[in-house]
Design an enzyme around this catalytic site. Structure first.
Site, PDB file in Angstrom:
ATOM      1  CD  GLU A  34      -3.064  -0.964   0.170  1.00 42.38           C
ATOM      2  OE1 GLU A  34      -3.031  -0.002  -0.618  1.00 42.38           O
ATOM      3  OE2 GLU A  34      -3.942  -1.838   0.114  1.00 42.38           O
ATOM      4  CG  ASP A  65      -5.640  -7.314  -7.507  1.00 44.15           C
ATOM      5  OD1 ASP A  65      -4.641  -7.644  -6.847  1.00 44.15           O
ATOM      6  OD2 ASP A  65      -6.446  -6.449  -7.119  1.00 44.15           O
ATOM      7  CD  GLU A  96     -14.219  -5.584  -1.651  1.00 44.52           C
ATOM      8  OE1 GLU A  96     -14.683  -4.657  -2.333  1.00 44.52           O
ATOM      9  OE2 GLU A  96     -13.012  -5.679  -1.401  1.00 44.52           O
ATOM     10  CD  GLU A 151     -10.366  -2.020  -8.381  1.00 42.09           C
ATOM     11  OE1 GLU A 151     -11.451  -1.548  -7.953  1.00 42.09           O
ATOM     12  OE2 GLU A 151      -9.311  -1.980  -7.727  1.00 42.09           O
TER      13      GLU A 151
HETATM   14  C1  DMJ Z   1      -6.222   0.480  -5.151  1.00 41.00           C
HETATM   15  O1  DMJ Z   1      -5.408   0.792  -4.089  1.00 41.00           O
HETATM   16  C2  DMJ Z   1      -5.451  -0.114  -6.283  1.00 41.00           C
HETATM   17  O2  DMJ Z   1      -6.196  -0.029  -7.446  1.00 41.00           O
HETATM   18  C3  DMJ Z   1      -5.069  -1.534  -6.025  1.00 41.00           C
HETATM   19  O3  DMJ Z   1      -4.437  -2.112  -7.133  1.00 41.00           O
HETATM   20  C4  DMJ Z   1      -6.273  -2.353  -5.673  1.00 41.00           C
HETATM   21  N1  DMJ Z   1      -7.049  -1.764  -4.616  1.00 41.00           N
HETATM   22  C5  DMJ Z   1      -7.346  -0.365  -4.664  1.00 41.00           C
HETATM   23  C6  DMJ Z   1      -8.624  -0.010  -5.358  1.00 41.00           C
HETATM   24  O4  DMJ Z   1      -9.650  -0.859  -5.247  1.00 41.00           O
END
Ligand code: DMJ
Length: 628
Positions: free
Chosen positions: A196, A341, A445, A464
């Site tokens: 993060e 992902d 979610e 997304e």
């Molecule tokens: C963001 O921090 C980024 O897109 C990450 O790759 C996935 N989670 C969040 C958004 O949902």
């Protein structure tokens, strides 16, 4: 009126059998007329079919022609002609409406940003309902949902920098950059997640630094008077503080968390998710290449390679949680969403940025395994029998279905497919997610595709689906995606806008809210919405080449980023000397900073794949979203 009657999804289902056997008691669309004859998503690839899948290559525009007759058979055509679908979506989206939507998206960003600055800064996040700031949860260190992300470093301001530039707001960009330089410090007793901190903070600092030092200044004057690479120095400082995560790990896969002052906490968890450990290469690689210091790229690359070496030799798939000391998979679930992902995303994006062939080779192999084992439904998006394609969660070793849900993070995948030219499949998968959005005005979610109901009900303003919508619009230029964007904008306004910003939806059905506005709402959701409607934006105008990081930060793709003087060194055992010596924290003046902004033409250009949506797609999409 029953829920499903109010929100019909036009996929056809019968009562389905889950992975554990019993028929689902849920009623719903399965009971409605016009359904398909069976749930092909539950079926593992049949012998032979699996072989066929194994050979499935990404489709290119022009391949895979399909006829209305096929489609009518599969979805039960209702006698509407092509013209009707064309009229509905393919007619031009009026320029005034587009400008209105662009302004709405900008207004959304401004409302969230101004309120953050007024009520929350210098704290990390805005609580938009009570108009307050939020920082790390010091009272409860186990509150990872908060503490992984909030490091007491004005997260939302940092994360929003390049959105200000993209929206052409030079005065606020300059003001914000100066605030970051003058007030943000990483010398904090905060234990944050390495992933993060990397994608939200490091990535944003690098992006803003590149914008400031770009000799072309495409967004207007984003230069900072007397700028002395401060953001790059801050990025370096942060990255050095993250380096301890890569030490004392037997596999080279990093610890998930570090304390920014003291390093890896003594009671640290040895388990990490694949995406968290394996999606650091873009930011770490950029930093290395800007500084001419291989350390950061080396540790990030070593982590990717270590994870890659642990993939199943049978399926080629990776799991979602791994022990960094033993290399054993703790979570054997393989899917496209949480935990995996951005691992896939960064294999491709690292290649686009750095041009290292091994990254592309890994991506291609991963993509093939995904097609072989995760993709269910009919072979082609627009022809053949069976349900529309869907990517499910399977056991990484056996390829067997593990559950019947997909998560909202997975909605990024069509955007990635656009980048590699698998536009047809991207159109289909995107339509599936849009269908869910249509039903709830948000993405839950987790969504259970067997029960056709949410499994996990919150929606934290994630980007997304908008991201994929934007990339699909760039690839196809079909106004359908503008309609999708408008729909998303309007539901965000309607269901999430509160007194001081936009709030997380606690429950996508009753629309109750939580007092939290995550930083990615400004850095990604608003940005992609704005870009979707801002036709003239330099980000997607010809002559420029930008890539989005996984947090939506723009990085100009530059020949210079493809130079790595240390390349041969990387193949040697052990890597650079600096690794493992976290004590080495060069002062800014020790850094060798290299700035360059020349454009490079060697990257894939998604516009190359421009594909007008045929009415046959529109018909499919229309049926999926239940508009008929
Ligand atoms: C963001 O921090 C980024 O897109 C990450 O790759 C996935 N989670 C969040 C958004 O949902």
């Amino acid at each position: 009126m029953g829920f499903y009657q109010r929100f019909p999804l036009s996929f056809g289902f019968q009562r389905l059998r889950g992975p554990d056997g019993p028929a689902s008691p849920a009623s719903g669309p399965a009971d409605r007329p016009g359904g398909l004859s069976g749930p092909s998503w539950l079926q593992p690839p049949a012998p032979g079919a699996a072989e066929g899948r194994r050979r499935r290559a990404p489709r290119r525009p022009g391949q895979g022609v399909c006829g209305p007759a096929h489609w009518g058979y599969v979805l039960g055509g209702r006698g509407r002609g092509r013209d009707e679908y064309e009229k509905r979506y393919s007619s031009a989206f009026p320029p005034q409406l587009r400008a209105q939507m662009r302004d709405l998206a900008r207004g959304m960003f401004v409302f969230g940003y101004d309120n953050y600055m007024a009520h929350a800064f210098p704290q990390d996040e805005l609580n938009p309902i009570h108009c307050r700031g939020r920082g790390p949860d010091r009272g409860d260190p186990s509150n990872l949902n908060i503490n992984d992300v909030l490091g007491n470093y004005s997260l939302t301001l940092v994360d929003a920098l390049d959105t200000l530039a993209i929206m052409g707001n030079s005065s606020e960009f300059q003001k914000a950059v100066k605030l970051v330089i003058n007030t943000v410090s990483f010398d904090k007793d905060s234990t944050v997640q390495v992933f993060e901190a990397t994608i939200r903070v490091l990535g944003s600092l690098l992006s803003a630094h590149r914008i400031i030092t770009d000799s072309k200044q495409p967004f207007g004057d984003m230069t900072i008077k007397d700028y002395d690479n401060e953001l790059l120095h801050m990025a370096h400082d942060l990255a050095v503080r993250l380096l301890p995560a890569f030490e004392n790990t037997k596999t080279g896969i990093p610890y998930p968390r570090v304390n920014l002052k003291t390093g890896v906490p003594p009671d640290s968890n040895n388990e990490t998710c694949t995406a968290g450990a394996g999606s650091l290469l873009v930011e770490f690689g950029i930093l290395s290449r800007l500084l001419g210091d291989s350390t950061f790229e080396w540790v990030a690359r070593r982590a990717v390679k270590a994870l890659w070496s642990l993939r199943s030799s049978d399926t080629g798939l990776l799991g979602n949680v791994v022990n960094i000391q033993t290399g054993h998979w703790v979570g054997k679930q393989s899917g496209l969403g949480a935990g995996l992902d951005s691992f896939y995303e960064y294999l491709l994006k690292s290649y686009i940025l750095f041009g290292e062939k091994e990254d592309l080779e890994m991506f291609n192999a991963a993509y093939q395994s995904i097609q072989n084992y995760l993709r269910r439904g009919r072979e082609a998006c627009n022809e053949g029998e069976g349900d529309p394609p869907l990517y499910v969660n399977v056991n990484m070793f056996s390829g067997q279905l593990m559950n019947t849900w997909i998560d909202s993070l997975q909605a990024f995948f069509p955007g990635l497919q656009v980048l590699i030219g698998d536009v047809e499949d991207a159109i289909c998968l995107h339509a599936f997610y849009y269908a869910i959005w249509k039903r709830y005005g948000a993405l839950p979610e987790r969504y259970n595709w067997q029960l056709q109901a949410p499994d996990v009900l919150f929606y934290p303003l994630r980007p997304e689906l908008v991201e994929s919508t934007y990339l699909l619009y760039q690839a196809t230029k079909n106004p359908f995606y503008l309609h999708v964007g408008m729909d998303i904008l309007q539901s965000l306004e309607k269901y999430t806008k509160v007194k001081c910003g936009y709030a997380t939806l606690h429950h996508v059905i009753d629309k109750s809210k939580e007092d939290r506005m995550e930083s990615f709402f400004l850095s990604e959701t608003c940005k992609y919405l704005y870009l979707l409607f801002d036709e003239e934006n330099p980000v997607h105008k010809s002559g420029t080449r930008y890539m989005f990081t996984t947090e939506g930060h723009i990085i100009s793709v530059d020949e210079h980023l493809r130079e790595s003087p240390w390349k041969e060194f990387f193949s040697e055992e052990g890597g650079p000397d600096q690794v493992g010596k976290s004590g080495h924290r060069p002062k800014p003046q020790e850094l060798n900073v290299i700035n360059s902004s020349s454009n490079c033409n060697r990257v894939p250009d998604e516009r190359r794949y421009a594909l007008p949506l045929k009415s046959i797609y529109m018909r499919q999409i229309d049926q999926m979203v239940g508009l008929i």
